[in-house]
Design a protein around this motif. Structure first.
Motif, PDB file in Angstrom:
ATOM      1  N   GLY A 502      44.028  64.168  67.649  1.00 33.60           N
ATOM      2  CA  GLY A 502      44.031  62.798  68.153  1.00 33.60           C
ATOM      3  C   GLY A 502      42.764  62.355  68.852  1.00 33.60           C
ATOM      4  N   LYS A 503      41.653  63.080  68.661  1.00 31.95           N
ATOM      5  CA  LYS A 503      40.404  62.722  69.338  1.00 31.95           C
ATOM      6  C   LYS A 503      39.503  61.850  68.457  1.00 31.95           C
ATOM      7  N   VAL A 504      39.871  61.678  67.196  1.00 30.97           N
ATOM      8  CA  VAL A 504      39.114  60.831  66.277  1.00 30.97           C
ATOM      9  C   VAL A 504      40.099  59.928  65.550  1.00 30.97           C
ATOM     10  N   SER A 505      39.767  58.646  65.444  1.00 29.99           N
ATOM     11  CA  SER A 505      40.654  57.708  64.764  1.00 29.99           C
ATOM     12  C   SER A 505      40.563  57.868  63.255  1.00 29.99           C
ATOM     13  N   LYS A 506      41.578  57.362  62.570  1.00 32.87           N
ATOM     14  CA  LYS A 506      41.607  57.440  61.116  1.00 32.87           C
ATOM     15  C   LYS A 506      40.435  56.669  60.510  1.00 32.87           C
ATOM     16  N   GLU A 507      40.086  55.544  61.136  1.00 31.42           N
ATOM     17  CA  GLU A 507      38.989  54.712  60.628  1.00 31.42           C
ATOM     18  C   GLU A 507      37.645  55.427  60.740  1.00 31.42           C
ATOM     19  N   VAL A 508      37.432  56.099  61.874  1.00 34.68           N
ATOM     20  CA  VAL A 508      36.172  56.828  62.078  1.00 34.68           C
ATOM     21  C   VAL A 508      36.062  57.987  61.093  1.00 34.68           C
ATOM     22  N   LEU A 509      37.154  58.691  60.907  1.00 35.37           N
ATOM     23  CA  LEU A 509      37.145  59.811  59.957  1.00 35.37           C
ATOM     24  C   LEU A 509      36.886  59.316  58.539  1.00 35.37           C
ATOM     25  N   ALA A 510      37.527  58.216  58.162  1.00 35.01           N
ATOM     26  CA  ALA A 510      37.343  57.666  56.818  1.00 35.01           C
ATOM     27  C   ALA A 510      35.892  57.249  56.597  1.00 35.01           C
ATOM     28  N   ALA A 511      35.282  56.616  57.614  1.00 38.13           N
ATOM     29  CA  ALA A 511      33.874  56.206  57.503  1.00 38.13           C
ATOM     30  C   ALA A 511      32.963  57.417  57.361  1.00 38.13           C
ATOM     31  N   ALA A 512      33.262  58.486  58.116  1.00 30.74           N
ATOM     32  CA  ALA A 512      32.461  59.711  58.029  1.00 30.74           C
ATOM     33  C   ALA A 512      32.588  60.355  56.648  1.00 30.74           C
ATOM     34  N   LEU A 513      33.791  60.339  56.103  1.00 26.23           N
ATOM     35  CA  LEU A 513      34.013  60.913  54.763  1.00 26.23           C
ATOM     36  C   LEU A 513      33.238  60.140  53.701  1.00 26.23           C
ATOM     37  N   ARG A 514      33.246  58.814  53.825  1.00 21.56           N
ATOM     38  CA  ARG A 514      32.494  57.994  52.858  1.00 21.56           C
ATOM     39  C   ARG A 514      30.994  58.261  52.964  1.00 21.56           C
ATOM     40  N   ALA A 515      30.491  58.338  54.201  1.00 14.66           N
ATOM     41  CA  ALA A 515      29.066  58.595  54.408  1.00 14.66           C
ATOM     42  C   ALA A 515      28.674  59.981  53.886  1.00 14.66           C
ATOM     43  N   HIS A 516      29.561  60.948  54.110  1.00 11.92           N
ATOM     44  CA  HIS A 516      29.312  62.312  53.624  1.00 11.92           C
ATOM     45  C   HIS A 516      29.240  62.330  52.105  1.00 11.92           C
ATOM     46  N   GLN A 517      30.179  61.651  51.459  1.00 13.73           N
ATOM     47  CA  GLN A 517      30.203  61.622  49.992  1.00 13.73           C
ATOM     48  C   GLN A 517      28.965  60.926  49.447  1.00 13.73           C
ATOM     49  N   ALA A 518      28.532  59.858  50.132  1.00 17.04           N
ATOM     50  CA  ALA A 518      27.327  59.152  49.700  1.00 17.04           C
ATOM     51  C   ALA A 518      26.105  60.062  49.780  1.00 17.04           C
ATOM     52  N   ALA A 519      26.036  60.872  50.841  1.00 15.30           N
ATOM     53  CA  ALA A 519      24.912  61.808  50.993  1.00 15.30           C
ATOM     54  C   ALA A 519      24.927  62.862  49.892  1.00 15.30           C
ATOM     55  N   VAL A 520      26.119  63.355  49.571  1.00 15.39           N
ATOM     56  CA  VAL A 520      26.245  64.366  48.506  1.00 15.39           C
ATOM     57  C   VAL A 520      25.870  63.758  47.161  1.00 15.39           C
ATOM     58  N   ASP A 521      26.360  62.534  46.901  1.00 15.57           N
ATOM     59  CA  ASP A 521      26.073  61.876  45.623  1.00 15.57           C
ATOM     60  C   ASP A 521      24.576  61.631  45.446  1.00 15.57           C
ATOM     61  N   ALA A 522      23.878  61.365  46.564  1.00 23.63           N
ATOM     62  CA  ALA A 522      22.445  61.070  46.494  1.00 23.63           C
ATOM     63  C   ALA A 522      21.633  62.273  46.040  1.00 23.63           C
ATOM     64  N   THR A 523      22.212  63.486  46.136  1.00 24.29           N
ATOM     65  CA  THR A 523      21.481  64.703  45.752  1.00 24.29           C
ATOM     66  C   THR A 523      21.750  65.104  44.302  1.00 24.29           C
ATOM     67  N   LYS A 524      22.605  64.352  43.616  1.00 26.76           N
ATOM     68  CA  LYS A 524      23.001  64.755  42.259  1.00 26.76           C
ATOM     69  C   LYS A 524      22.001  64.262  41.216  1.00 26.76           C
ATOM     70  N   SER A 525      21.844  65.062  40.161  1.00 23.55           N
ATOM     71  CA  SER A 525      21.014  64.670  39.011  1.00 23.55           C
ATOM     72  C   SER A 525      21.435  65.529  37.818  1.00 23.55           C
TER      73      SER A 525
END
Length: 554
Positions: A502-525
């Protein structure tokens, strides 16, 4: 005061004798009565005079300049408390200024003492113990602690519990509790809206020296002003001058605006400015100035520390210009030029060389690939002699694994001085563990912060751990979110764990997951995917003769 202390009852005229005591009117001090019945019978005759006198007495109390703000004086230096820089000591309920608190911290650091309360000398409570100490103070009927609990309940939306605590603290004389009650009555939080009660508690807060309550009263008088006679405007200015004399900036700013438009006289503005400056001067001290400089330096440091890096410390592949993956096994470093190249470009170079039957060479500088580890190390040492920080850090890592921590420290230190982020991360570990240098947590954290600022996600996760250990989950979560946006898997795991408690909201976690996925996608080729497929076959290993980046802890 009575018009005539020897006069008789204002209703029946009976004089005061041994068996008859006259009492002042309950609403004014102009007349006396021998009984409640006489006061009741005489009320209609003196109603207007009594009401007028009661208003005069009320205003005399309301517009009396408090000796100090509701915060009073610092319990240590005895100077008036600043309105925005004070510390509540949970252990003993005392409030001290930031100057005295800063001076105590500095003296403890110089003498290598454990933190303790500047007043009662009790060991400083950990963040986990704060609630226990707070409840102890509440049970002792400490109005500051009770009011603090009310504030926390208001933040959580539990206004009914907040109302109860504010009411109790107000009964115990806490001026800010009266102000908080006025806000509850104003907004209808935990209680029905009641304008009369709102004003009543705001006035009690103002009488108790609460500058914000005083400023609000002035604003309300100003808004209700009848511009034909300006009675309310005069009352508003009185309130603001009193608030300014308590050190509040808000009335000064508003009065300056109104003065420019001609609504506030220059004399009134000048009086407010003089009163405000006098209050500011009284609150000054060398210790408080030092604390303010330290605070500002910390704020500037945090601005830098929590700024999102443009990329991870690994940067981009110099050939395909895509961000390098954080997994060090997915890139290699050439010993000839110290360039870190993704496996995709390295594999593409191998395919090109195989198709054209060319000799193996560096994908970047085209130097022939050395055939032995000894030749690789010789090339790396040439880079070290050329002051290449990447090669230096790599050599430091080699020495570390050989157990030569002193050499590891020297190589890492020089690489860090040349700006290599991975070297700062290495130094942080050496200072933390006392390898090759004396154990020093401060220096360890310093180098961890420098590495994190430089985009090192592992350093960022370590900072999150330090903050969580110190009980500051907000800062810890901020670090984890930044690391997640760089593609760190460990930060996502930590955020998921933090979300479960309960120390992180669902919205904050969701935003972090999206940002993480974007970073991973940026390394793909396609090239990197082809290399990954090749590596997944154990019989087909990309053998480039290059030194793996993981070799360097970079």
């Amino acid at each position: 005061m009575s018009e005539d202390s020897s006069a008789g009852c204002a209703s029946c005229g009976i004089a005061q004798v041994d068996d008859i005591k006259l009492k002042e009117c309950a609403e004014c001090d102009l007349v006396k009565y021998c009984s409640d019945e006489c006061q009741k019978n005489h009320k209609s005759q003196r109603k207007e005079d009594c009401k007028k006198r009661a208003a005069e007495l009320h205003d005399a109390l309301l517009f009396k300049q408090p000796e100090s703000s509701n915060l009073g004086d610092c319990a240590i230096c005895c100077l008036p408390m600043p309105l925005d820089s004070n510390i509540m000591l949970i252990c003993c309920g005392k409030v001290i200024c930031n100057g005295c608190n800063h001076a105590k911290k500095m003296s403890e650091e110089e003498a290598s003492l454990d933190p303790s309360c500047p007043i009662c000398q009790e060991p400083a409570p950990t963040t986990k113990d704060l609630e226990k100490f707070m409840m102890k103070r509440i049970k002792m009927n400490d109005p500051i602690a009770i009011r603090h609990e009310g504030i926390e309940q208001s933040r959580k939306g539990d206004y009914q519990s907040a109302f109860k605590n504010f009411t109790k603290a107000a009964e115990l004389g806490n001026a800010d509790a009266h102000y908080q009650l006025s806000l509850l009555y104003q907004n209808g939080h935990g209680v029905e809206k009641d304008k009369q009660q709102e004003v009543h508690h705001r006035e009690l807060a103002a009488i108790g020296g609460h500058p914000t309550a005083r400023y609000d009263l002035g604003c309300e008088e100003w808004d209700n002003n009848d511009w034909d006679n300006n009675d309310n405007a005069e009352r508003a200015v009185k309130h603001w001058i009193i608030a300014a004399a308590l050190g509040d900036d808000s009335p000064i700013e508003f009065m300056m605006e109104m003065s420019e438009e001609g609504y506030v006289s220059k004399d009134d503005l000048a009086a407010a400015l003089r009163a405000h400056q006098a209050a500011a001067d009284k609150a000054k001290s060398a210790q408080r100035e030092a604390a303010e400089k330290y605070k500002r330096a910390a704020e500037l440091r945090d601005e830098i520390l929590f700024k999102q890096p443009e990329s991870s410390h690994r940067g981009d592949c110099p050939i395909c210009c895509l961000p390098l993956q954080l997994d060090k096994e997915k890139s290699t470093m050439s010993s000839c030029c110290s360039k870190v190249i993704c496996n995709g470009c390295n594999y593409a170079n191998q395919v090109r060389e195989a198709e054209r039957r060319l000799e193996e060479s560096c994908p970047f500088c085209r130097e022939p690939i050395p055939s032995t580890k000894e030749e690789c190390h010789k090339q790396a040492m040439k880079r070290v002699e050329a002051n290449d920080p990447v090669a230096m850090c790599g050599e430091g890592f080699l020495q570390y694994h050989k157990g030569d921590y002193s050499s590891a420290f020297e190589y890492s230190k020089k690489a860090a001085e040349l700006g290599y982020v991975g070297a700062h991360f290495m130094l942080a570990g050496l200072y933390r563990d006392g390898h090759g240098v004396e154990m020093d947590e401060k220096k360890s954290i310093h180098h961890t912060e420098v590495a994190a600022i430089g985009g090192h996600p592992d350093a960022r996760c370590n900072l999150a751990y330090y903050e969580e250990r110190n009980g500051d989950m907000k800062r810890a979560v901020r670090h984890l979110i930044i690391a997640a946006t760089q593609g760190s898997d460990d930060s996502i795991k930590s955020l998921m764990s933090t979300f479960k408690i309960g120390k992180v909201s669902k919205e904050v976690l969701a935003a972090a997951l999206r940002a993480h996925q974007a970073a991973v996608d940026a390394t793909k080729s396609p090239q990197r995917e082809a290399a990954e497929q090749k590596l997944s076959n154990k019989d087909d290993v990309i053998d480039s003769g290059l030194i793996e980046t993981s070799f360097y802890s970079a």
